[in-house]
Design a protein around this motif. Sequence first.
Motif, PDB file in Angstrom:
ATOM      1  N   GLN A   5     -20.976 -18.874   4.334  1.00 14.24           N
ATOM      2  CA  GLN A   5     -19.905 -18.680   3.365  1.00 14.24           C
ATOM      3  C   GLN A   5     -20.185 -19.445   2.080  1.00 14.24           C
ATOM      4  O   GLN A   5     -20.929 -20.408   2.048  1.00 14.24           O
ATOM      5  CB  GLN A   5     -18.562 -19.116   3.962  1.00 14.24           C
ATOM      6  CG  GLN A   5     -18.296 -20.624   3.999  1.00 14.24           C
ATOM      7  CD  GLN A   5     -18.812 -21.303   5.251  1.00 14.24           C
ATOM      8  OE1 GLN A   5     -19.829 -20.933   5.823  1.00 14.24           O
ATOM      9  NE2 GLN A   5     -18.104 -22.332   5.689  1.00 14.24           N
ATOM     10  N   ASP A  36     -23.547 -18.706   0.347  1.00 11.98           N
ATOM     11  CA  ASP A  36     -23.201 -17.297   0.163  1.00 11.98           C
ATOM     12  C   ASP A  36     -24.384 -16.380   0.480  1.00 11.98           C
ATOM     13  O   ASP A  36     -25.011 -15.797  -0.418  1.00 11.98           O
ATOM     14  CB  ASP A  36     -22.641 -17.017  -1.238  1.00 11.98           C
ATOM     15  CG  ASP A  36     -21.694 -15.807  -1.222  1.00 11.98           C
ATOM     16  OD1 ASP A  36     -21.713 -15.036  -0.240  1.00 11.98           O
ATOM     17  OD2 ASP A  36     -20.937 -15.636  -2.189  1.00 11.98           O
ATOM     18  N   VAL A  84     -14.371 -22.958   2.529  1.00  9.92           N
ATOM     19  CA  VAL A  84     -14.859 -21.649   2.101  1.00  9.92           C
ATOM     20  C   VAL A  84     -14.216 -21.337   0.754  1.00  9.92           C
ATOM     21  O   VAL A  84     -13.037 -21.586   0.545  1.00  9.92           O
ATOM     22  CB  VAL A  84     -14.531 -20.542   3.140  1.00  9.92           C
ATOM     23  CG1 VAL A  84     -13.055 -20.474   3.475  1.00  9.92           C
ATOM     24  CG2 VAL A  84     -15.019 -19.185   2.656  1.00  9.92           C
ATOM     25  N   ARG A 128     -12.873 -18.583  -1.317  1.00  4.50           N
ATOM     26  CA  ARG A 128     -12.416 -17.213  -1.063  1.00  4.50           C
ATOM     27  C   ARG A 128     -11.934 -16.560  -2.349  1.00  4.50           C
ATOM     28  O   ARG A 128     -11.336 -17.208  -3.199  1.00  4.50           O
ATOM     29  CB  ARG A 128     -11.270 -17.217  -0.038  1.00  4.50           C
ATOM     30  CG  ARG A 128     -11.751 -17.534   1.361  1.00  4.50           C
ATOM     31  CD  ARG A 128     -10.607 -17.857   2.300  1.00  4.50           C
ATOM     32  NE  ARG A 128      -9.783 -16.703   2.613  1.00  4.50           N
ATOM     33  CZ  ARG A 128      -8.836 -16.707   3.565  1.00  4.50           C
ATOM     34  NH1 ARG A 128      -8.638 -17.801   4.281  1.00  4.50           N
ATOM     35  NH2 ARG A 128      -8.135 -15.638   3.795  1.00  4.50           N
TER      36      ARG A 128
END
Lengths: 787, 283
Positions: free
Chosen positions: A190, A293, A691, A693
Amino acid sequence: MSTTQEQEVGAARRRKEDAHLITGQTTWTDNIQLPGTVHAALLRSPMAHARIRVDVSAARDEPGVVAAYSGADLADELAGLPSAWQVTPDWVAPEHKPLAVDEARYAGDAIAVVVADTRAHAVDALDAIEVDYEPLPVVLDMEQAMADGSPLVHTDAGTNVCFRYADTFGDLDAAFADAPVRIRRRFVQQRLVACAMEPRSVLVAPVPAAGEYTVWSSTQIPHFVRLFLAMLSGVPESRIRVIAPDVGGGFGSKLDIYAEELLAFTLAKKLGRPVKWTETRSEAFQATVHGRDQIQDLELAADADGRIRGLRVDLLADMGAYLQLLTPAIPLLGRAMFPGIYKMDAYRFGCVGVFTDKTPTDAYRGAGRPEATFAIERMLDELAAELHVDPLEMRRRNWIGHEEFPYTQIAGLTYDSGNYEAATARATELFDYDGLRAEQARRREEHDPVQLGIGVSTYTEMCGLAPSRWLGERGYAGGGWEAATVRVLPTGKVEAVIGTSPHGQGHVTTFSQLVADTLGVPFDDVEVIHGDTAAAPAGLDTYGSRSLAVGGVAVWRAAQRVLGKAKTLAAHLLEVSEDDLEFSGGNFAVRGTPGAAKSIQEVAFAAFAAHSMPDGMEPTLSADFVLEPDDFSFPHGTHLCAVEVDTETGRVEIRSYVAVDDVGKVVNPMIVEGQVHGGLAQGIAQALHEVARYDADGNLTTGTMVDYTPPTAADLPSFVLDRTETPSTTNPLGVKGVGEAGTIASTPAVVNAVVDALRPFGVVDVPMPCTPENVWRALHEAQGGAA
Amino acid sequence: MIPVAFEYTRPSTVEDAVAVLAADPDAKVLAGGQSLLPVLRLRLAAPSTLVDLRDVESLHGVRVADGELVIGAMTTHAEILHDRRVAEHAPLIAAATATVGDRQVRHLGTFGGSLSHADPAGDLPAVALALSATMVAVGPGGRREIPAADFFVDYLTTALAPDEILAEVRVPDTAGWGYRYEKFSRMAQAWAVVAVAALVRRADGGVADTRVALTSMASRPVRATAVEQALTGTDGDSGAITAAAGHADEGTEPPDDVNGAADYRAHLARVLTRRALTAAAGA
């Protein structure tokens, strides 16, 4: 009062840096006050992709405003930002202006700047800027970005693919054909945010009449900032001085050349006044590079007994909207590390870099290696589970034996040294591995709602980026050497000038210990000078766990040169042959002649006075050394993690964590432990908590500390640390690196433990971060529930 | 990071504070600032004036009057944590307050500020609801009492008029009740994903009264009335508690955000209610 220890190297010296850090006497860039300073504030696009028309004229009439510019206003004066690592000949590297001109390509992309007499006035005046945003289609998902007909981040590029890279080692088809065991998994690394304690800040002070500039920046890389500001602005490098004062953490995010640095420089040049810009925490989330990522598709082939035959790795790596300094190279730094510590017959690595309308990615502690290590360590646990073999035993069946070093692994790296057996034996002993396995079995039998999981990570990593030739062959524009100067002043005090640039690591202490031992001077008599291109003009700065393994060796070599010169001069002064001298405790003593001796301090003064020097010897006692590293070094270790997983809520609690690291010779064990502690916290954060988002429109929904949830001390267990010591063979100090090891090792250890706890329920993976909700959902889905 | 410019005033009486609010509809009350200041710094609000209540003596402190606990709105969380009258008469408040923020937040944040802010993820609104507390508001027309059940209207919205100030909170005595504030958050110091405030009064071996209120299960704190009805009158054993807790998410509209999806919150509400009741009922 100065003190001398028998042996500085190996002593847990308290850090020289800490007194001023913990008493508020730091010099953060934002603390620096210069008369006449004006303050910059940036307007950032709230939309992830939009055509923009920006009119700043109204902002110019706001109180205190000195100047205001749109990207279009400065388009001719601002060069594009550099990306220094061309990973393939046909990569796509779109122009990246510090202020977007026609299009904003991520939420947070800077589109205008206001300069005012105070920061508050600059921020207030941003509201007066008029912007027409014409929304453009947004693409956030890498696989969607690669699909036909996807919206394009950069229309002119005609594609969202930045590069395609692939390498195959060994006969992959043979390895996979008829393999009794084949395991495929997809893991998602992530997106992460570095969250350095000190946000970025830059102050540029011009001397207009002289055309000179002093730049303070909260950066890991003052030397590169100087180089690139010169290249991008046309101002001679010799007229730019860059200072990285106290820098409050970087974790890779300050290994970059940022829009705001070039912008502040350009504005200072244009306005003839000092210009300061300091990031807000919100901007740090949006506009400082993100990390990780990746989508990792993996397939592993093995024999029936678990011996690995081959590994196939296909990555999608999210570049974000633009290439920053090293963006495309980060996933490729993991290229050779997916095999980990294991022997195998064949290996394929493929990677596609993809643009999306998100904040650019770049280095984040470990940079490519944590992703690789996570993948292989997770796969080893999956292989063990598949064959019903203990995960430690599975590793033993595949790892490189200690007698096999140096070992050239499948991807061509030569591991210098290691002893995986010793580290693993020590870790299992400290962990009570067998006892915990027994408890796990009991809890499973009793259907305890809180299950126990045990995770293993036997990692290695490549430290000390890198031999210059290696870097050049891979498309990097720079080198991997490091410079140092050591000089003994007339009073006998010592200055070590280093080219690495600390931002929390403790270079001053560590290098003082190295120099003190080499020259036989007290620890407190050594000053370490760094982070200022005027004082330490040569250097390649700090990243990649290179400071000790490369920079430390340079310091030691320079000190050795000083010692050699001092010995020659001492022999001259004592009128004996150098061979008759014995050096210990800072004294050159004539063998067999009690009392006939010169201290290094006396020699230094003699070199300064230069009344009596050997023929041809230059006055003063000083030496430089520029070190080209022979190769990487490869620290390793065994990390064991026990977690308790509440199967009702999904909450994961780390019950115990044992890390036995082998980082070669250790200069300061306390600093090493500190690095491991911080690294573990950061790796555990990826495993369990953090994370970045985005919502469907491309807004970062985790843009505050409250939502991003970095762990505090209250969220972490007490760590049990130990070390084995297998000296590196690629440098004379035998040192490896430790800055990233904890981060690299811990993420898979924790996730392996979570999955291990839940395997009886049919769970084979939990997506990171293993938040309670993700754990609950994985359980729910494994049990056939719709989630 | 830098708020929009605002005026600042620090009155010493409630009447003076109310007068400022009445004169300026864009003025805003500043209590401990633990919610308001971040909002200002992010420029999510731009009040014309901040009316700082710290100097209003009458709003500070805890007392017992007519058998009720009376908590001044400006009493800090830390003061409540160390107050023996709170511990004696409404230990649920102390238990929940101990989970608020971190030590620094608890020393600045106030009881009344937390209630007036009416964040459905805040810990104390659900507690006030479970305790059937009474909010005492002061406005230009004098004092009025608002039951907790009517006080929390919606997300960040209370029954207070713009020119009213929450002065104090009256809390019925629950000494002798079993209680539990069961909070589930992602981090050690964080907002609740879901939390359950539970009170159980036992008599003659059975459950005579049950109060359950939920944090972060709707746009305001909500009572889990179905749970209360299901448990009251039972013998309060683990079977009864499990059955009652299964109703915890009935009628709720949990938020769906980065802190937790709605279905996960509904699941948590049932699990946490069972745990809270188990502790509160002494089962």
